[in-house]
Design an enzyme around this catalytic site. Structure first.
Site, PDB file in Angstrom:
ATOM      1  N   HIS A  65       0.838  -1.190   0.000  1.00 38.34           N
ATOM      2  CA  HIS A  65       0.000   0.000   0.000  1.00 38.34           C
ATOM      3  C   HIS A  65       0.874   1.241   0.000  1.00 38.34           C
ATOM      4  CE1 HIS A  65       0.892  -0.962   4.211  1.00 38.34           C
ATOM      5  NE2 HIS A  65       0.836   0.334   4.448  1.00 38.34           N
ATOM      6  N   CYS A 204       2.236   3.429  11.783  1.00 40.35           N
ATOM      7  CA  CYS A 204       3.144   2.924  10.762  1.00 40.35           C
ATOM      8  C   CYS A 204       3.463   4.069   9.813  1.00 40.35           C
ATOM      9  CB  CYS A 204       2.558   1.730  10.020  1.00 40.35           C
ATOM     10  SG  CYS A 204       1.180   2.132   8.924  1.00 40.35           S
TER      11      CYS A 204
END
Length: 688
Positions: A65, A204
């Protein structure tokens, strides 16, 4: 969610054999629907995110992603592989692959939907349903939440329904119990027994997937263990900070993160478990148990040092050691730069005999160039005198914050006194920081706590560090430093060329990463005790570090058709970055195509390093690129060395990329026939 994924974005027979191939196959479906505008540019962004941390998860899931300027609307593509694809998960390859594409400026509503998917991937029944889906439409409906998932096996506790009561990671009040913790939010506790309460933070680099998957995994583990949990997800969809009351009521804290925790000082004084975000996904129950154990032992966390807070969380001691050492080196570099350039200018104006000039405080003639040269030389020498103390002081600062500064500087001064040099400074900094950390862990009387940072810690740290440096480790380190200095001074011929090759390879292997920094720190350390050999090493290191970005700039200019539009734009900037000795200018190219760019860069760096050493080029400045060419020994040969390495790397990259294009052409032609019917006619017209 139904707008983000359609049957045309589902491939239940994904035939790719690598993660790059899988990302390309799914991205091509996005391009066909007009949701991605530049295939290669988008894939470069995916690869750059993958380079930060593998996106494989235990249980056979891969979630590549990224955020990208080449994405027009938030999009999901799903692929199911029969053979499995390695995404770096510890338990093996992934068979369920989600490619998540978010625009660079995606709004919170869209990102919230993506985070919902990330949470659902932690539910076994949802994953099982995806593996059992028989048509793209069925799989798309599952992902979009339009189809009911089969119930989980009766032997497993039922996971929370997605539309039931607010999940534990949402901040909310409660009718009773601790502030911020709802009644029974981690399971029922025996009557009269207060439940164990935990606050957690997950994050993240992109904040799209791992952040919310870790939150969901911790939530499910807390429910199973009867723990009350509140999670602050510091993700792309925004976050609500935990209230001070919630943090105060917690018995422990868990950090599962790959970017620094925002305002981490809020949690000081809590027993803390600090790990990477993937640990929060893969072993949440273990982390919660560790939090219980730390709370039972009364372990209290301290506020991180500024160096630790600015960097990424590290699990291993080796990574922390590298961070501490690089803290000292980073603070030392400005002194090296100022001192080295001043001395180089002094030699350029007054010749090498200027080092015997009397002190300018006693003799200075305003109209004599020699006096000005002497002023520059003596000022540069004074700046160089700070190198080792600054190195040691800021290594200790990285370890123990401000209380470590004085012991570190004292240890560095001792290293200078006993001629232990750069190596002595490294050892002194570690001793000083370690001593202060050890004293901080002792039980101190209440009356002394107020003067600990300004009196007790500097006093004890300085005394212990000086004792060890003068009487225990100082002399052996000084002997080792002298041996290293003698070796560098005697470098010539084949030995010098071999060292140049090694340093060139290290500088170009990870482009500003740990190995690059080790080679650079080695060269900087030599400048602390300059001699002919150490100056050659500095020249070779800088020359090799300039090669990768310059080579990428040259390659994109000569064979632009082999690169994406984004890479061609990056190539223009790489001219200046390479000329300025900023190796990181080649990172976008290496992230997009590491198997071709990195080996080619290493070959070119080795060529340049070897030639620089063979030509006996020297450099007193630690940085500057072509802007310090006038201060380099044998400048014309130095430029030839850089040009040779740049041409070598550019030629190899063009050759390897050209071979890839030839190999892919037959596959692309075959794939075009299969992919042509993929979008429905109406969608093709709309996309056009």
């Amino acid at each position: 969610m139904s707008e983000m994924i359609t049957p045309q974005l589902v491939d239940l027979d994904l035939s790719a054999e690598s993660k790059e191939g899988a990302a390309r196959a799914l991205a091509e479906r996005m391009v066909a629907l007009g949701r991605v505008t530049d295939l290669d540019g988008f894939l470069a962004d995916v690869a750059a995110r993958e380079a930060q941390m593998p996106t494989g998860l235990e249980g056979g899931i891969g979630i590549p992603h990224c955020r990208s300027a080449h994405v027009t609307t938030p999009t999901l593509a799903f692929g199911r592989s029969t053979s499995g694809i390695d995404f770096g998960a510890p338990d093996g390859p992934a068979d369920l692959i989600f490619l998540i594409a978010a625009p660079a400026g995606a709004d919170d509503a869209h990102l919230s939907i993506l985070s919902t998917l990330a949470r659902r991937l932690m539910r076994p029944d949802f994953v099982a349903a995806l593996r059992a889906a028989t048509t793209p439409a069925e799989a798309a409906a599952l992902v979009a939440g339009e189809s009911e998932n089969p119930a989980p096996p009766a032997t497993n506790p039922a996971p929370p329904a997605p539309n039931s009561a607010p999940p534990a990671f949402e901040e909310r009040g409660s009718g009773g119990g601790a502030p911020g913790f709802g009644k029974g939010r981690g399971g029922e506790s025996p009557a009269g027994q207060q439940p164990f309460r935990v606050v957690a933070v997950t994050s993240c680099p992109t904040g799209i997937a791992h952040t919310y998957m870790a939150a969901e995994a911790l939530t499910q583990a807390a429910q199973a263990e009867g723990i009350e949990l509140t999670v602050e997800t510091q993700g792309s969809a925004g976050f609500t900070k935990l209230t001070p009351e919630t943090i105060a009521a917690a018995d422990a804290a868990v950090f599962a993160h790959d970017v620094p925790v925002r305002e981490r000082a809020r949690f000081a004084g809590k027993p803390t478990v600090d790990v990477g975000v993937k640990a929060g996904i893969n072993r949440p129950a273990e982390l919660l148990q560790e939090a219980r154990d730390k709370a039972a032992r009364g372990e209290i966390s301290t506020t991180p040092t500024p160096v630790e807070e600015a960097g990424e969380p590290q699990d291993g001691y080796g990574a922390k050691l590298r961070t501490w050492l690089m803290s000292g080196v980073s603070y030392m570099v400005p002194f090296v730069a100022a001192g080295g350039l001043l001395i180089a200018l002094a030699f350029a104006i007054g010749g090498y005999e200027i080092n015997t000039a009397p002190s300018v405080a006693d003799h200075f003639v305003w109209t004599e160039a020699a006096s000005w040269a002497a002023l520059l030389f003596q000022t540069g020498g004074l700046a160089f005198g700070f190198l080792v103390p600054v190195l040691a002081g800021y290594i200790a600062y990285g370890m123990a914050d401000r209380p470590g500064l004085v012991p570190g500087f004292v240890g560095g001064a001792v290293a200078l006194t006993i001629n232990a040099g750069f190596l002595g400074g490294l050892i002194a900094g570690l001793i000083a920081g370690g001593t202060v950390l050890a004293v901080q862990r002792l039980k101190i009387p209440t009356a002394l706590r107020g003067i600990m940072p300004v009196v007790v810690l500097p006093l004890i740290g300085s005394a212990v560090t000086a004792f060890l440096m003068f009487l225990v480790v100082g002399k052996p380190v000084a002997s080792l430093q002298q041996a290293l200095t003698d070796w560098l001074s005697g470098l010539s011929g084949a030995n010098a060329i071999i060292l140049g090759v090694i340093l060139g390879l290290m500088m170009c292997f990870d482009l500003g990463g740990p190995l690059n920094k080790v080679a650079y720190a080695f060269a900087i350390g030599g400048l602390a005790t300059p001699n002919e050999g150490s100056l050659k090493v500095m020249a070779a290191v800088m020359a090799a570090g300039m090669v990768p970005p310059l080579a990428m700039a040259l390659a994109t200019t000569v064979r632009g058709r082999l690169f994406s539009k984004t890479e061609r734009e990056n190539g223009k900037a790489a001219w200046f970055l390479g000329a300025s000795f900023i190796s990181e200018g080649a990172i976008p190219f290496a992230a997009a195509d590491p198997l071709r760019v990195i080996p080619a860069s290493m070959v070119g760096g080795a060529v340049t390093g070897a030639l620089s050493m063979a030509f006996e080029c020297t450099l007193r400045a630690p940085h500057g690129g072509i802007f310090v060419i006038p201060l380099i020994g044998n400048p014309l040969l130095y430029l030839i060395a850089i040009a040779a390495g740049t041409a070598t790397t550019a030629g190899l990259v063009i050759l390897l990329k050209g071979m890839r294009k030839q190999d892919e052409s037959p596959r692309q032609q075959a794939g075009a026939a299969e992919a042509a019917p993929l979008p429905e006619p109406a969608q093709v017209t709309t996309a056009a």
